[in-house]
Design an enzyme around this catalytic site. Structure first.
Site, PDB file in Angstrom:
ATOM      1  N   GLU A 106     -17.686 -14.835   5.460  1.00 16.96           N
ATOM      2  CA  GLU A 106     -17.076 -14.934   6.793  1.00 16.96           C
ATOM      3  C   GLU A 106     -17.451 -16.239   7.491  1.00 16.96           C
ATOM      4  O   GLU A 106     -17.811 -16.244   8.661  1.00 16.96           O
ATOM      5  CB  GLU A 106     -17.480 -13.726   7.655  1.00 16.96           C
ATOM      6  N   GLU A 156     -13.127  -6.542   2.563  1.00 10.98           N
ATOM      7  CA  GLU A 156     -13.789  -5.513   3.380  1.00 10.98           C
ATOM      8  C   GLU A 156     -12.746  -4.709   4.137  1.00 10.98           C
ATOM      9  O   GLU A 156     -12.240  -5.161   5.159  1.00 10.98           O
ATOM     10  CB  GLU A 156     -14.777  -6.133   4.385  1.00 10.98           C
TER      11      GLU A 156
END
Ligand SMILES: *[C@@H]1O[C@H](CO)[C@@H](O)[C@H](O)[C@H]1NC(C)=O
Length: 842
Positions: A188, A257
């Protein structure tokens, strides 16, 4: 060989030559590549269902069961982060034992016949202490994390290479015949890069090149990284990712995710994500051409020891995942997703061979149709309306779509699954005491004493720089001289002490007496203590116990966030007015006396004098000790800490983690409708109650007799109310609509064995060793509510209970067909009916 050459001669395209050479080559060497549709394993495009299980969040004894349950739930891949701070606790000193035995974990996944997605990071976020970075890394000279910084890049490369080399040495990459089909570098990073600009972009390029240069033979992924450089695949994280497009047309659409729930923080409510919405989000992703979905988390587990990040992340990392913290099936989420995976796999041949055609079926309804040249056809019929049912025409049939749902038709004709129609049973869990009335001994932790380990400076020091996170606790101690002429000594108007702290919690002691406690929250870890303090003439000892509750794991340069008492510290209401204590002499002591002597260990616990007869109750700063024998059975165990305040727990020297039931959940909880866009504020529970009351005690940490339980209580609690509980299924429910699609029905229809759809069945199943002892509720008609609180609606078949009484009582498992004749006739012919049933297991 001959027939392949014929094919080549007849069709004569270079594509076929390539495919032929490719498949010939790949039959010799295992390979993982990708194209615009999917990850390609040994020449075959795959729809891959993956789930996150973080190995240190459970015990090695739990791993085989978790992995098997994941496989039974329809997973192809297990995804895990690699936890640098667990593996390299001090520079160059590595640890790969116990819960950190990464190779053992991966080999167990391999033995189960599943693949691995290894997210090396080494930044992992993960609500894990310091985002997975070792604390010592912060103190490497000249370092700056996650940017174009030489010391950081050297350390990151060192650890990444260490892990890759280790995997290679064990032959664990698919290119070597092992289970690892994918790796991840960074995590991320996109949002951080966006914020810091050029050095961030340079770092991204470097990280990708460095990773690819390690030659794993399998693709690398970067999640939330729109500019992931080739050949690295950029992937999506979120509650929904159907909107996502990879940065190059030749990369597959991957969801690293898919959030199954959300984390709990001390002081926050407990999040839940409805199974119907999670299934909807996954079906929506697949219908838009997605080919890799990873559930984050599939098993969340436990932040044992001091591994929770945050600050204020709770010890439970349950995450409302399909496998609960204890490794038990969370129903109906687990079963509903398993059914979804079966439905998706039935569509796999069509899904991997073509892009979907989108057909509008109404204002808020559409079909995605995958029709391959070889004749395979799969369709997804979606109703995005969050309030209304829709009846849509597709092919030459009509389909009824519940609100916010997607129906899956693996043959473009028969519905096998609808995301809002749960065929799996749900279950209500309960915690039952198996051991209470522990006989406790207590020991009062010393407050404010100077000893060999304390040191003195002028001014206030940042906490983590002093403790290096060796303990949650740091004492700040100073003396304040009060003149006998101070007016407050006569008029009783005590002065006000004000302490500003960067967090996370603080106890203030005046002359050894606890004078007050303050604490922050995940949103704002900073805190201020400001209160009157009872000072006496002469020397007063002010002792501040500053407590860290997990180091931050996310945010731009989170590593620079401070903890501890940085001041100013002032005393107001003296004759002189205000006195600033910030710049006087302060003494420091790292950790508690109990920690220094290793009180939590079997050997260390005998180095202090325990009070046996008058055991302290509701007293702050107290250690408690007891021994107990392991309860029989194999149900998961947990300590009910509801009567306690805040502290830590150890069993046989192993840290269960931080507990903090006294921190009640603030915020709003409320009803939960699966339909409509989900976020982590929706469908929460525990408002006004402890964010976490039970603390997982792994069975494998117990021996048959003489287990030592040690607790450190900071605030004061009632240890006599602590119990050791077992977790079991209390009751099971089914909630089935008439004519709801089922897999069995589909199999019979698609094989031509039946012409018309069959009625669905309600299946009930209690854990092995238990049986259905009674039917708490049954109604065929229009029942309301959810498992545990069903109620009859205006329409109710009078014989709703009979079939269950007859078929289920005394059985471990049973099933009943959901059809009017089974319940004594149709109670309301023109209404859509369903069956709700709850059975007690015992
Ligand atoms: C840590 O403390 C030392 C000694 O007080 C100081 O020189 C140093 O700047 C501090 N480092 C950080 C990162 O705060």
């Amino acid at each position: 060989m001959g027939s392949r050459l014929v094919t080549w001669n007849v069709l004569g395209t270079s594509t076929l030559l390539f495919l032929f050479l490719f498949s010939w080559f790949s039959s010799v060497t295992a390979s993982v590549t990708y194209d615009q549709k999917a990850i390609v394993i040994n020449g075959k495009r795959r729809i891959l269902i993956s789930g996150s299980i973080h190995y240190p969040r459970s015990t090695p004894e739990m791993w085989p069961d978790l992995i098997q349950k994941a496989k039974d739930g329809g997973l192809d891949v297990i995804q895990t982060y690699v936890f640098w701070n667990g593996h390299e606790p001090s520079p160059g000193k590595y640890y790969f034992e116990g819960r950190y035995d990464l190779v053992r974990f991966i080999k167990l996944v391999q033995q189960a016949g599943l693949y691995v997605h290894l997210r090396i990071g080494p930044y992992v976020c993960a609500e894990w202490n310091f985002g997975g970075f070792p604390v010592w890394l912060k103190y490497v000279p000249g370092i700056s994390f996650r940017t174009d910084n030489q010391p950081f890049k050297a350390a990151m490369q060192g650890f990444t290479k260490k892990i890759v080399d280790m995997m290679k040495a064990e032959r664990l990459f698919q290119s070597q015949g092992g289970p690892i089909i994918l790796s991840q570098i960074e995590n991320e990073y996109g949002p951080v890069e966006w914020e810091i600009g050029a050095p961030g972009r340079a770092y991204t390029k470097w990280a990708a090149q460095m990773a690819v240069g390690l030659g794993t033979g399998v693709p690398w992924v970067m999640c939330k990284q729109d500019d992931a450089p080739d050949p690295v695949i950029n992937a999506c994280n979120g509650f929904y990712c159907d909107w996502f497009t990879p940065n190059k047309a030749y990369k597959p659409k991957m969801w690293t995710e898919a959030w199954t729930g959300w984390y709990t923080e001390f002081g926050g409510p407990v999040p839940h994500r409805p199974a119907e919405d999670l299934a909807f989000s996954v079906a929506k992703f697949i219908q838009k051409g997605g080919s890799f979905v990873n559930y984050y988390m599939y098993h969340g587990g436990t932040n044992f020891g001091r591994t929770a990040g945050g600050p204020f992340i709770s010890t439970s990392y349950d995450y409302d995942a399909p496998l609960d913290e204890y490794g038990l099936l969370r129903e109906p989420k687990y079963g509903h997703l398993r059914d979804l995976h079966k439905a998706i796999k039935l569509c796999e041949p069509a899904l991997v061979s073509t892009d979907p055609t989108v057909i509008s079926l109404g204002n808020n309804q559409e079909a995605h149709v995958f029709k391959s040249r070889s004749g395979a056809c799969a369709a997804f019929l979606a109703n995005y309306d969050s309030r209304s049912y829709a009846t849509v025409a597709f092919g030459n049939m009509h389909y009824n779509l519940p609100p916010w749902s997607i129906s899956i038709l693996p043959d473009c004709k028969n519905t096998v699954f609808n995301t809002a129609r749960v065929g799996a049973q749900s279950s209500q869990m309960k915690m039952t005491p198996v051991y209470r009335g522990f006989s406790w001994q207590s020991y009062n932790e010393e407050t404010a004493s100077y000893d060999d380990n304390s040191f003195t400076t002028v001014g206030l020091l940042e906490q983590i720089n002093v403790t290096r996170d060796a303990s949650d606790y740091l004492w700040y101690m100073t003396d304040v001289k009060i003149d006998p002429n101070e007016a407050f000594l006569r008029n009783g108007q005590y002065p006000v002490l004000t302490v500003l702290s960067a967090g996370h919690a603080l106890h203030v002691f005046i002359n050894g007496q606890l004078s007050g406690t303050v604490y922050g929250s995940l949103e704002n870890p900073k805190l201020t203590f400001s209160d009157k303090v009872k000072l006496i003439a002469g020397i007063n000892k002010i002792s501040l116990l500053s407590i860290a509750v997990g180091l931050p794991n996310v945010g731009p340069h989170f590593e620079t966030w401070n903890a501890g008492v940085l001041g100013p510290i002032t005393l107001k209401g003296l004759n002189e007015g205000q006195r600033d204590l910030s710049w006087q002499k302060w003494s420091y002591k790292i950790g508690l006396k109990g920690e220094t002597v290793g009180i939590q260990s079997l050997s260390g616990s005998s180095s202090v004098e325990w009070e046996v007869s008058s055991v302290a109750q509701k007293q702050p700063m107290t250690w408690y000790k007891t021994t107990f024998n392991a309860p029989g059975g194999n149900e998961p165990l947990a300590l009910d800490m509801g009567s306690m305040g805040k502290g830590q727990i150890w069993i046989n020297g192993e840290s269960i983690g931080r507990y903090w039931p006294a921190y009640k959940a603030y915020g709003s909880c409320g009803g939960c409708n699966y339909a409509g866009t989900y976020d982590e504020k929706k469908c929460r529970s525990n408002c006004g109650e402890a964010s976490q009351r039970w603390y997982h005690v792994p069975r494998s940490w117990l021996r048959p007799t003489g287990n030592q339980l040690v607790i450190f209580e900071e605030w004061g609690g009632y240890p006599n109310w602590i119990s050791l509980d077992k977790r079991t299924v209390q009751s099971v429910c089914a909630d089935i609509y008439e004519w709801q699609p089922t897999l069995t029905n589909w199999e019979l229809q698609s094989s031509g064995k039946v012409q018309r759809p069959l009625r669905p069945k309600a299946h009930l199943w209690c854990s092995p060793g238990t049986k259905i002892s009674s039917i708490k509720f049954a109604s065929f008609g229009t029942p309301q509510g959810v498992c545990g609180s069903f109620q009859e609606g205006s329409c109710h078949a009078h014989k709703s209970y009979d079939a269950f009484q007859r078929n289920c009582i005394g059985q471990q498992t049973c099933s009943v067909t959901v059809a009017p004749e089974v319940f004594g006739g149709d109670p309301c012919p023109s209404t859509m009916k369903k069956l709700s049933v709850e059975a007690i297991c015992s």
